[in-house]
Write a protein that holds these residues in place. Structure first.
Motif, PDB file in Angstrom:
ATOM      1  N   SER A 119       3.729   9.647   5.677  1.00 34.02           N
ATOM      2  CA  SER A 119       2.390   8.842   4.581  1.00 34.02           C
ATOM      3  C   SER A 119       2.654   7.738   4.995  1.00 34.02           C
ATOM      4  O   SER A 119       1.610   7.044   4.371  1.00 34.02           O
ATOM      5  CB  SER A 119       2.150   9.637   3.287  1.00 34.02           C
ATOM      6  N   VAL A 128      -0.164   5.568   6.558  1.00 35.40           N
ATOM      7  CA  VAL A 128      -0.617   3.942   6.174  1.00 35.40           C
ATOM      8  C   VAL A 128      -0.827   2.815   7.156  1.00 35.40           C
ATOM      9  O   VAL A 128      -1.495   1.888   7.385  1.00 35.40           O
ATOM     10  CB  VAL A 128       0.477   3.809   4.684  1.00 35.40           C
ATOM     11  N   VAL A 175       0.873  -1.145  -0.052  1.00 41.24           N
ATOM     12  CA  VAL A 175       0.386   0.351  -0.270  1.00 41.24           C
ATOM     13  C   VAL A 175       1.098   0.909   0.472  1.00 41.24           C
ATOM     14  O   VAL A 175       0.602   2.099  -0.818  1.00 41.24           O
ATOM     15  CB  VAL A 175      -0.819   0.120   1.407  1.00 41.24           C
ATOM     16  N   TYR A 228       2.366  14.466  -7.543  1.00 39.65           N
ATOM     17  CA  TYR A 228       2.732  15.402  -7.051  1.00 39.65           C
ATOM     18  C   TYR A 228       4.082  15.993  -6.371  1.00 39.65           C
ATOM     19  O   TYR A 228       3.984  17.243  -5.785  1.00 39.65           O
ATOM     20  CB  TYR A 228       1.373  15.512  -6.384  1.00 39.65           C
ATOM     21  N   LEU A 270       0.235   8.649  -5.546  1.00 41.77           N
ATOM     22  CA  LEU A 270       0.811   9.899  -5.309  1.00 41.77           C
ATOM     23  C   LEU A 270       1.071  11.105  -4.753  1.00 41.77           C
ATOM     24  O   LEU A 270       1.125  11.947  -5.815  1.00 41.77           O
ATOM     25  CB  LEU A 270      -0.201  10.229  -3.719  1.00 41.77           C
ATOM     26  N   PHE A 323       9.239  14.582  -0.438  1.00 45.68           N
ATOM     27  CA  PHE A 323       9.667  14.550   0.651  1.00 45.68           C
ATOM     28  C   PHE A 323       8.316  14.256   2.355  1.00 45.68           C
ATOM     29  O   PHE A 323       9.096  14.030   3.373  1.00 45.68           O
ATOM     30  CB  PHE A 323       9.693  16.144   1.426  1.00 45.68           C
ATOM     31  N   LEU A 324       7.040  13.329   1.645  1.00 46.41           N
ATOM     32  CA  LEU A 324       6.278  13.511   3.200  1.00 46.41           C
ATOM     33  C   LEU A 324       6.305  11.491   3.008  1.00 46.41           C
ATOM     34  O   LEU A 324       5.475  11.177   3.635  1.00 46.41           O
ATOM     35  CB  LEU A 324       5.191  13.762   2.206  1.00 46.41           C
ATOM     36  N   ILE A 347       1.093   3.956  -2.491  1.00 45.39           N
ATOM     37  CA  ILE A 347       0.764   5.540  -2.567  1.00 45.39           C
ATOM     38  C   ILE A 347       1.526   6.441  -2.881  1.00 45.39           C
ATOM     39  O   ILE A 347       1.555   7.727  -3.611  1.00 45.39           O
ATOM     40  CB  ILE A 347       0.667   5.634  -0.765  1.00 45.39           C
ATOM     41  N   LEU A 384       5.927  15.115  -3.950  1.00 48.82           N
ATOM     42  CA  LEU A 384       5.857  15.174  -2.629  1.00 48.82           C
ATOM     43  C   LEU A 384       6.650  14.653  -2.381  1.00 48.82           C
ATOM     44  O   LEU A 384       5.898  13.421  -0.485  1.00 48.82           O
ATOM     45  CB  LEU A 384       4.410  15.140  -2.419  1.00 48.82           C
TER      46      LEU A 384
END
Lengths: 261, 190
Positions: free
Chosen positions: B75, B79, B54, B66, B62, B70-71, B58, B68
């Protein structure tokens, strides 16, 4: 700026999706449990001390609800909690005898002999392993206060001479201090018992005399004067029935280690 | 062949507990008894595989589009925490005996750094989806293997005459260290 907005949006969306999944899963997979478990759990003190014999309050609540445990096992909550729990279960509460910790050593820094300096870790457990932090008596209190730290109820404190004192009002009888004590000086006793030989030393009479001025020297006078109240266990006199310890026996104790509190 | 190498390497050579030293907390905490260690191992394997796949989805569907990346840690933690919640409720409903057996270990897995480690490593190693799946499975089984061996040793240790000062955590850590040395022997395998 745009990165902040997109990360906010994306993370928010992900969190929202997971939140929805969890709440859906919760409503779909919810398991009906005995509602009494929750009621009982709410009444219990919630300190998870383990005095009832179960790992925590939740487990005890489950055991009571299923009928496996009596409602009066919680010494922390005492009679009040027992009554409420019993009311939920529709049972008689039964007696909850208040139990408190007793510290069976009065050999403080002035009365006992210290033969070495110790600057290792400041805990009884460490000092005990290291040979006793210089205290000559290998049975007596080391005075670093492991019991004080173990107490979740702030009911045991060191006095200024390095012996722990139990606050009977606050003590709930959970027994965590007794477990923490590496020398087994602390015992759990019904609060109505007030007469003890305040010593745990099994040293020979000669050695006991040398290392501490308030130790049991196994003279046996108290046992002779009150044979039904006390008995000898090796080199130590032990109270077996506090009611039958006579004033005379207390008076005649040569080291004044047998007394009432 | 490539997949087999990934699997064996995660299972034995780069064992998560004994090579990366991740997930030491349950490794020490839940290795008292063989059966509970085995349940813990299976629970970790299960959550690890799902969480890694999963997380992979992500990340690549995702976070990368975008920009992102660094997230990823935030995230992935989200999860893992959510998944463990759902898995716990699911098991509680479907199989009460298994729920009883796993007990507190399931919520504990939420904070198991080996799980997060697997998720982060799949990104670092740029695995594709299938490779991620195999890698996580191998890592989970590797954890199970290590914790079961450890529990077996500790059950025997109960009867050993351990020096007073080493009792408990001390001898456990020494055992873990020797076990890690033994696993170093696998390093020439592939």
């Amino acid at each position: 700026m745009s990165a902040a907005v997109t990360s906010l949006l994306v993370m928010g969306a992900v969190a929202l999706v997971f939140g929805i999944i969890i709440s859906l899963a919760y409503s779909k997979f919810r398991v009906e449990v005995d509602p009494r478990v929750e009621e009982i759990f709410d009444i219990l003190p919630g300190v998870n001390c383990g005095a009832c014999g179960y790992p925590g309050c939740q487990n005890y609540a489950e055991a009571v609800a299923s009928g496996a445990a009596p409602p009066n096992k919680c010494t922390v909550g005492g009679a009040e909690v027992a009554e409420k729990v019993a009311a939920i279960m529709g049972l008689e509460a039964g007696e909850v005898e208040k139990v408190v910790a007793r510290v069976l050593c009065i050999g403080d820094r002035e009365k006992s002999v210290w033969t070495a300096d110790y600057d290792g870790p400041q805990s009884c457990a460490a000092a005990h392993v290291a040979g006793g932090a210089g205290k000559a008596c290998s049975y007596g209190c080391l005075g670093f206060g492991d019991c004080v730290e173990a107490c979740p109820f702030d009911a045991i404190h060191m006095n200024d001479k390095g012996i722990p004192v139990v606050d009977e009002e606050k003590c709930t009888g959970c027994g965590l201090c007794a477990e923490a004590c590496p020398r087994d000086i602390i015992i759990m006793e019904p609060v109505k018992n007030r007469t003890y030989v305040f010593c745990r030393s099994q040293d020979t009479p000669k050695r006991s005399r040398e290392v501490c001025s308030v130790s049991c020297i196994a003279c046996g006078i108290c046992v002779r004067l009150a044979p039904e109240g006390l008995k000898m266990e090796g080199n130590l006199a032990v109270v077996i029935d506090p009611e039958k310890v006579t004033d005379q026996a207390i008076e005649k104790c040569p080291t004044k280690v047998l007394f009432r509190i | 062949m490539e997949l087999l190498v990934i699997f064996i390497s995660a299972l034995l050579i780069n064992n998560f507990v004994l090579h990366y030293f991740l997930g030491i907390c349950p490794f020490i905490g839940v290795s008292n008894r063989l059966d509970s260690a085995f349940s813990m191992g299976l629970a970790v394997t299960f959550v690890m595989t799902i969480a890694a796949t999963v997380s992979w989805l992500i990340y690549y569907l995702l976070l990368v589009p975008y920009h992102l990346e660094f997230l990823e840690i935030v995230s992935f933690i989200l999860v893992i925490a959510s998944l463990v919640q759902v898995v716990e409720m699911f098991i509680k409903k479907v199989s009460p005996p298994l729920y009883q057996a796993l007990g507190i270990y399931l919520p504990l897995i939420t904070t198991n750094c080996a799980i997060l480690g697997v998720a982060l490593l799949t990104v670092l190693k740029k695995y594709n989806f299938i490779e991620t799946l195999i890698f996580a499975l191998g890592a989970g089984l590797g954890f199970t293997l290590a914790i079961v061996i450890m529990a077996g040793i500790r059950e025997e240790l109960e009867f050993a005459d351990v020096p007073e000062t080493l009792k408990g955590a001390g001898i456990t850590l020494i055992t873990a260290g020797i076990l890690a040395l033994a696993f170093m022997g696998f390093s020439g395998l592939v």
